[in-house]
Design a protein around this motif. Structure first.
Motif, PDB file in Angstrom:
ATOM      1  N   TYR A 314      35.712  37.028  42.348  1.00 53.36           N
ATOM      2  CA  TYR A 314      36.455  38.260  42.599  1.00 53.36           C
ATOM      3  C   TYR A 314      36.555  39.140  41.365  1.00 53.36           C
ATOM      4  O   TYR A 314      36.821  40.336  41.469  1.00 53.36           O
ATOM      5  N   LEU A 315      36.360  38.558  40.235  1.00 52.05           N
ATOM      6  CA  LEU A 315      36.610  39.319  39.011  1.00 52.05           C
ATOM      7  C   LEU A 315      35.772  40.591  38.891  1.00 52.05           C
ATOM      8  O   LEU A 315      36.307  41.637  38.519  1.00 52.05           O
ATOM      9  N   PRO A 316      34.476  40.547  39.214  1.00 52.17           N
ATOM     10  CA  PRO A 316      33.679  41.780  39.084  1.00 52.17           C
ATOM     11  C   PRO A 316      34.182  42.926  39.948  1.00 52.17           C
ATOM     12  O   PRO A 316      33.761  44.075  39.753  1.00 52.17           O
ATOM     13  N   ALA A 317      35.086  42.633  40.884  1.00 50.04           N
ATOM     14  CA  ALA A 317      35.621  43.724  41.710  1.00 50.04           C
ATOM     15  C   ALA A 317      36.317  44.778  40.869  1.00 50.04           C
ATOM     16  O   ALA A 317      36.466  45.934  41.281  1.00 50.04           O
ATOM     17  N   ILE A 318      36.754  44.409  39.691  1.00 52.43           N
ATOM     18  CA  ILE A 318      37.474  45.390  38.869  1.00 52.43           C
ATOM     19  C   ILE A 318      36.529  46.297  38.092  1.00 52.43           C
ATOM     20  O   ILE A 318      36.981  47.255  37.452  1.00 52.43           O
ATOM     21  N   CYS A 319      35.250  46.029  38.153  1.00 53.61           N
ATOM     22  CA  CYS A 319      34.299  46.802  37.331  1.00 53.61           C
ATOM     23  C   CYS A 319      34.409  48.315  37.443  1.00 53.61           C
ATOM     24  O   CYS A 319      34.340  49.001  36.423  1.00 53.61           O
ATOM     25  N   PRO A 320      34.594  48.864  38.645  1.00 56.42           N
ATOM     26  CA  PRO A 320      34.686  50.329  38.713  1.00 56.42           C
ATOM     27  C   PRO A 320      35.805  50.905  37.856  1.00 56.42           C
ATOM     28  O   PRO A 320      35.751  52.065  37.441  1.00 56.42           O
ATOM     29  N   ALA A 321      36.818  50.098  37.602  1.00 57.34           N
ATOM     30  CA  ALA A 321      37.951  50.603  36.828  1.00 57.34           C
ATOM     31  C   ALA A 321      37.785  50.385  35.334  1.00 57.34           C
ATOM     32  O   ALA A 321      38.538  50.921  34.533  1.00 57.34           O
ATOM     33  N   CYS A 322      36.794  49.580  34.939  1.00 59.51           N
ATOM     34  CA  CYS A 322      36.723  49.121  33.549  1.00 59.51           C
ATOM     35  C   CYS A 322      36.541  50.228  32.519  1.00 59.51           C
ATOM     36  O   CYS A 322      37.088  50.166  31.431  1.00 59.51           O
ATOM     37  N   ALA A 323      35.753  51.226  32.885  1.00 56.74           N
ATOM     38  CA  ALA A 323      35.446  52.249  31.886  1.00 56.74           C
ATOM     39  C   ALA A 323      36.695  52.985  31.433  1.00 56.74           C
ATOM     40  O   ALA A 323      36.755  53.479  30.309  1.00 56.74           O
ATOM     41  N   ASN A 324      37.676  53.077  32.299  1.00 55.64           N
ATOM     42  CA  ASN A 324      38.901  53.796  31.951  1.00 55.64           C
ATOM     43  C   ASN A 324      39.991  52.924  31.364  1.00 55.64           C
ATOM     44  O   ASN A 324      41.033  53.432  30.953  1.00 55.64           O
ATOM     45  N   LEU A 325      39.740  51.635  31.347  1.00 57.57           N
ATOM     46  CA  LEU A 325      40.815  50.730  30.946  1.00 57.57           C
ATOM     47  C   LEU A 325      41.127  50.807  29.462  1.00 57.57           C
ATOM     48  O   LEU A 325      40.225  50.736  28.631  1.00 57.57           O
ATOM     49  N   ALA A 326      42.413  50.941  29.171  1.00 57.08           N
ATOM     50  CA  ALA A 326      42.858  50.847  27.788  1.00 57.08           C
ATOM     51  C   ALA A 326      43.395  49.452  27.506  1.00 57.08           C
ATOM     52  O   ALA A 326      43.429  49.002  26.368  1.00 57.08           O
ATOM     53  N   SER A 327      43.820  48.767  28.585  1.00 58.35           N
ATOM     54  CA  SER A 327      44.458  47.477  28.387  1.00 58.35           C
ATOM     55  C   SER A 327      44.051  46.518  29.487  1.00 58.35           C
ATOM     56  O   SER A 327      44.108  46.864  30.671  1.00 58.35           O
ATOM     57  N   LEU A 328      43.640  45.322  29.114  1.00 61.97           N
ATOM     58  CA  LEU A 328      43.216  44.316  30.084  1.00 61.97           C
ATOM     59  C   LEU A 328      43.779  42.968  29.681  1.00 61.97           C
ATOM     60  O   LEU A 328      43.544  42.504  28.564  1.00 61.97           O
ATOM     61  N   ASN A 329      44.506  42.355  30.603  1.00 63.61           N
ATOM     62  CA  ASN A 329      45.110  41.060  30.322  1.00 63.61           C
ATOM     63  C   ASN A 329      44.511  40.012  31.233  1.00 63.61           C
ATOM     64  O   ASN A 329      44.859  39.921  32.406  1.00 63.61           O
ATOM     65  N   LEU A 330      43.597  39.218  30.692  1.00 65.49           N
ATOM     66  CA  LEU A 330      42.967  38.137  31.450  1.00 65.49           C
ATOM     67  C   LEU A 330      43.476  36.786  30.987  1.00 65.49           C
ATOM     68  O   LEU A 330      42.801  35.770  31.127  1.00 65.49           O
ATOM     69  N   SER A 331      44.671  36.779  30.398  1.00 68.50           N
ATOM     70  CA  SER A 331      45.097  35.539  29.750  1.00 68.50           C
ATOM     71  C   SER A 331      45.620  34.479  30.695  1.00 68.50           C
ATOM     72  O   SER A 331      46.070  33.427  30.265  1.00 68.50           O
ATOM     73  N   TYR A 332      45.588  34.736  31.980  1.00 74.02           N
ATOM     74  CA  TYR A 332      45.896  33.682  32.938  1.00 74.02           C
ATOM     75  C   TYR A 332      44.663  33.288  33.734  1.00 74.02           C
ATOM     76  O   TYR A 332      44.752  32.551  34.709  1.00 74.02           O
ATOM     77  N   ALA A 333      43.532  33.819  33.324  1.00 81.22           N
ATOM     78  CA  ALA A 333      42.293  33.576  34.067  1.00 81.22           C
ATOM     79  C   ALA A 333      41.406  32.612  33.298  1.00 81.22           C
ATOM     80  O   ALA A 333      40.952  32.910  32.195  1.00 81.22           O
ATOM     81  N   ASP A 334      41.175  31.484  33.910  1.00 84.81           N
ATOM     82  CA  ASP A 334      40.341  30.457  33.302  1.00 84.81           C
ATOM     83  C   ASP A 334      38.878  30.796  33.557  1.00 84.81           C
ATOM     84  O   ASP A 334      38.300  30.381  34.554  1.00 84.81           O
ATOM     85  N   ILE A 335      38.285  31.574  32.683  1.00 83.51           N
ATOM     86  CA  ILE A 335      36.897  32.017  32.885  1.00 83.51           C
ATOM     87  C   ILE A 335      36.049  31.718  31.661  1.00 83.51           C
ATOM     88  O   ILE A 335      36.545  31.600  30.549  1.00 83.51           O
ATOM     89  N   THR A 336      34.764  31.622  31.914  1.00 85.96           N
ATOM     90  CA  THR A 336      33.823  31.357  30.833  1.00 85.96           C
ATOM     91  C   THR A 336      33.293  32.672  30.287  1.00 85.96           C
ATOM     92  O   THR A 336      33.531  33.743  30.854  1.00 85.96           O
ATOM     93  N   ALA A 337      32.515  32.565  29.232  1.00 88.79           N
ATOM     94  CA  ALA A 337      31.894  33.761  28.655  1.00 88.79           C
ATOM     95  C   ALA A 337      30.988  34.426  29.689  1.00 88.79           C
ATOM     96  O   ALA A 337      30.950  35.655  29.808  1.00 88.79           O
ATOM     97  N   GLU A 338      30.279  33.603  30.448  1.00 87.37           N
ATOM     98  CA  GLU A 338      29.368  34.141  31.458  1.00 87.37           C
ATOM     99  C   GLU A 338      30.093  34.959  32.499  1.00 87.37           C
ATOM    100  O   GLU A 338      29.577  35.953  33.007  1.00 87.37           O
ATOM    101  N   GLN A 339      31.305  34.517  32.821  1.00 92.09           N
ATOM    102  CA  GLN A 339      32.072  35.220  33.843  1.00 92.09           C
ATOM    103  C   GLN A 339      32.752  36.461  33.271  1.00 92.09           C
ATOM    104  O   GLN A 339      33.019  37.425  33.983  1.00 92.09           O
TER     105      GLN A 339
END
Lengths: 606, 202
Positions: A314-339
């Protein structure tokens, strides 16, 4: 003397504790000034109302009695960094027209359970003073205070124009209190509940989300309120809140519900997702493509957080918003570098990034390659133990330092570090204001050279000329503290754990750092001599915390004796371990209020 | 009085400890590590500082000078690494139990061994609830002993009588299906598996 309420950077020269009858200040029954002076004061008030910075205001209040009065009349925002530093009555007496209050309670080490429960910082005494004094109170921010449901009820009923409530790391309340706020604060704009400890029995849970009476809600944050909320009510609330800009939900809100909420509020700027995977419960399944469309439609998003119970696809679903993001908190997401990669490569404008160490050094390298504007980075450990494997190291730190030259603030948990890496960061990131490195294994040296970490931290204080906050870790000798004392001239906050050899270490810091405000130390071999070396400075500090050091009653009593305006608390939460002489936990702070009257039995005020 | 020293096993998060004051020499080594949480008497020989959790594995450099000479008493290290509790709870899948000062700071996901099983305990008429780590107990006897300590006014109320009479207080628990049952009716192991929380009624 100016009876200043808390100030971040009171230098020693400005703070004079002895009462000076020539200077006014709040609380005195002074005769009213002559007419001409009154006119001047009115003029001054008109000018001063434009002054916002509390440091400037504190300076203004020192000029003379008249200026002090004028400033007190025009101060709208009151900041009290230690709720015990001044009595509510005194604060309210001096500042008559306050609209916004920030109040902080327990010391920060309470977050790590070093402060026993029921130690204090109850909100009620303040509330009792605020309610009659400030009927037009609009904003309240409490940090590390204890606040009950009854308090929240009283709050909601006492201030008819109340707008913003922010509770950070507070405890003692539950959904009943939240319901009272929702129901009675008709003009509520902000309800931000950040990392609070919300106690709740299931049978006592109240549907607080249904109770909102406001139509001007701008911000609702409840990502760590543990109980499920009425999702229909939440959706209805969002639908009728055209001003809503910030919404952070808890993990009981599924992805399906999230999508509906986003559709209702396409104007959101800050979004905290609930569970971002299949497990959320209810709400129905959502196709990743649909979710992605929802993010594409939310064109105003600048801040994303949440991502609990993440299903990585599900994570790539946020991609459309990424270019505008000033702040991203993924600190509860257990993801690898690949993800992480497919998402982070779009985040060119990212300034704040929080992540779990599961992305590893490799993940950090990708961040460094893309996020050239990064100002704040926090890397948290998935496995919060001393002897875990650890996935990030000196390699990641160096990569970040090379890619993110504008970095101002870093919090980095790791298991392996080198002096060279830390020194490299000190050279590359000259803008650093906050440097917090936590090598989780206690007393761990440079993993390549086996040397102590003295030189690395020394380089930080030497090269980062703007540094005001530092947290040290790893194997450290007194030498490291020597560096801190020598170069840390702007240092305001210092956190020390399992470090140093002798009293000299503490002495270096207390004698060398004139701006030091907050010093928190645990498990370090500093004793009475070190403690006493700070006598000249303690009135300039907000607090000193020392636990599991080598303090004894004799030294602590001497401090208490020589500094009457200091409150010296001996916290004895393990009386069975007491051998009568050793002081296991010491909490020291300046106060105009003297010893507090709500100290629990395990606190002895010396 | 016998001194019992033991080394902690390398990958074992479970605690072994000195036991000077309590005459029992039972093998309930798991209990000792959380003594302070349950306000039992701590042997005086305990150092206020903490000893490494791991026994033989750590590098020598990891041991600080002050720790090298300490007795092999492993205790829960409170608040280290310094991570706030919502994060400990949720990161990596998240345990159901809420972390409190009594349980959880000593994370137990390394190596084998039982997870801390913390359940809430509320007593009728007492405003503030407590938490007890059931994984540190081996029997109802031990549990009642702990409860006695937690609620000292009810000191003599918890004697475990087979027929439950002459007991002033009843200890009940909620099981996985939401039913409230009397504590003590089923084998300890089954109880441990199904209990969600405890309530003490008078």
């Amino acid at each position: 003397m100016s009876e200043d309420e808390e100030d971040e950077t009171r230098g020693g020269e400005e703070k004079r504790r002895s009462p000076d009858p020539g200077r006014g200040g709040g609380g005195g029954a002074n005769p009213p000034p002559p007419f001409s002076d009154q006119v001047l004061e009115n003029v001054l008030e008109n000018v001063l109302q434009f002054l916002d910075s509390r440091r400037d205001r504190n300076a203004v209040s020192l000029v003379c009695r008249s200026w002090c009065r004028a400033e007190a009349q025009t101060r709208r925002d009151l900041f009290i960094g230690n709720c015990y530093a001044v009595s509510p009555a005194r604060a309210v007496e001096r500042f008559r027209r306050v609209r916004a209050l920030v109040l902080k309670g327990k010391p920060r080490f309470a977050d790590f359970n070093l402060v026993p429960p029921r130690w204090g910082a109850g909100f009620y005494p303040w509330l009792a003073a605020l309610a009659p004094a400030y009927p037009w109170l609009e904003r309240l921010c409490l940090k590390r205070m204890s606040i009950s449901d009854a308090d929240l009820s009283l709050l909601a009923l006492s201030f008819p124009t109340f707008r913003d409530l922010t509770l950070i790391c507070c405890d003692g309340f539950g959904t009943a209190g939240l319901a009272a706020i929702a129901e009675h604060c008709r003009h509520l704009r902000v309800l931000d509940l950040i990392e609070n400890d919300v106690e709740e029995e299931e049978e006592e849970m109240v549907d607080w989300v249904s109770r909102f009476s406001t139509t001007s809600l701008e911000s609702l944050v409840f990502d760590f309120v543990g109980c499920a909320v009425n999702l229909d009510a939440l959706e209805a609330l969002v639908a009728r809140s055209p001003s809503l800009r910030r919404l952070r939900v808890n993990q009981h809100v599924s992805v399906g519900h999230l999508r509906r909420l986003m559709e209702r509020a396409p104007q959101l700027t800050h979004l905290g997702t609930g569970s971002f995977g299949e497990g959320g419960g209810g709400g129905g399944e959502v196709e990743v493509a649909d979710l992605e469309a929802a993010f594409a439609a939310s064109r105003s998003l600048v801040c994303l957080s949440g991502f609990r119970d993440l299903a990585p696809e599900y994570l790539p679903a946020i991609c459309p918003a990424c270019a505008n993001l000033a702040s991203l908190n993924l600190s509860y997401a257990d993801i690898t570098a690949e993800q992480l990669k497919p998402v982070i490569i779009h985040c060119h404008n990212l300034q704040t990034f929080w992540v779990l160490d599961t992305v590893g050094d490799e993940g950090l390298q990708v961040v460094a390659a893309t996020c050239k504007d990064l100002r704040e980075l926090r890397v948290f450990p998935l496995d919060v133990t001393e002897d875990s494997e650890g996935s990030v190291s000196d390699v990641g730190l160096v990569a970040i330092s090379q890619g993110c030259r504008k970095l101002r603030s870093i919090l980095y948990f790791c298991q392996r570090m080198t002096n060279a890496a830390v020194a490299t960061m000190s050279e590359n990131c000259q803008e650093l204001v906050v440097f917090r490195l936590c090598i989780m294994g206690r007393h761990r040296p440079d993993h390549l050279t086996r040397e102590p970490m003295d030189e690395g931290f020394g380089a930080i204080v030497m090269n980062c000329k703007k540094l005001t906050r530092l947290a040290v870790s790893g194997l450290l000798t007194d030498k490291a503290f020597g560096y801190i004392g020598m170069y840390g001239k702007l240092l305001r906050t210092l956190s020390v754990a399992f470090a140093g050899n002798s009293d000299l270490g503490l002495r270096y810091v207390l004698e060398g750092c004139p701006k030091l405000q907050k010093l928190e130390i645990r498990d370090s071999p500093f004793g009475d001599a070190g403690l006493l070396s700070g006598i000249h400075h303690y009135y300039n500090m907000r607090f000193l915390w020392m636990s599991s050091c080598k303090l004894s009653l004799r030294g602590c009593k001497e401090v208490a004796q020589r500094l009457p305006h200091l409150v010296v608390e001996w916290i004895r939460d393990k009386p069975e371990e007491d051998d009568g002489e050793a002081v296991e936990k010491l909490y020291v702070y300046r106060s105009l209020a003297g010893r507090r009257n709500d100290a629990p039995p395990f606190v002895e005020i010396l | 009085m016998e001194l019992e020293l033991g080394l902690a096993l390398p990958n074992n998060h479970l605690m072994k400890g000195l036991d000077l004051n309590d005459g029992s020499t039972t093998n309930s080594y798991r209990k000792r590590g959380f003594e302070e949480a349950f306000e039992e008497v701590i042997p005086k020989a305990t150092l206020p500082l903490f000893v490494h959790k791991n026994g033989g594995d750590g590098d020598d450099e990891n041991d600080s000078p002050q720790l090298k000479n300490s007795p092999e008493l492993n205790r829960a290290l409170v608040g280290w690494p310094p991570v706030k509790h919502p994060r400990r709870r949720s990161a990596g899948g998240g345990a159901e139990e809420r972390w409190s000062e009594h349980c959880g700071s000593n994370s137990d996901d390394g190596g084998g061994g039982r997870r801390a099983k913390c359940v809430k305990v509320k007593m009728e008429g007492v405003a503030i609830g407590r938490k007890v780590d059931l994984s540190l107990h081996d029997s109802y006897e031990e549990l009642f002993h702990t409860l006695n300590q937690m609620f000292p006014n009810m000191q003599h109320g918890f004697a475990h009588h087979p027929h439950h009479h002459r007991r002033r207080f009843m200890v009940t628990y909620e099981d996985g299906e939401g039913d409230w049952l009397l504590v003590g009716d089923m084998p300890w192991e089954d109880f441990i598996r199904s209990v969600k929380r405890l309530k003490i009624l008078s």
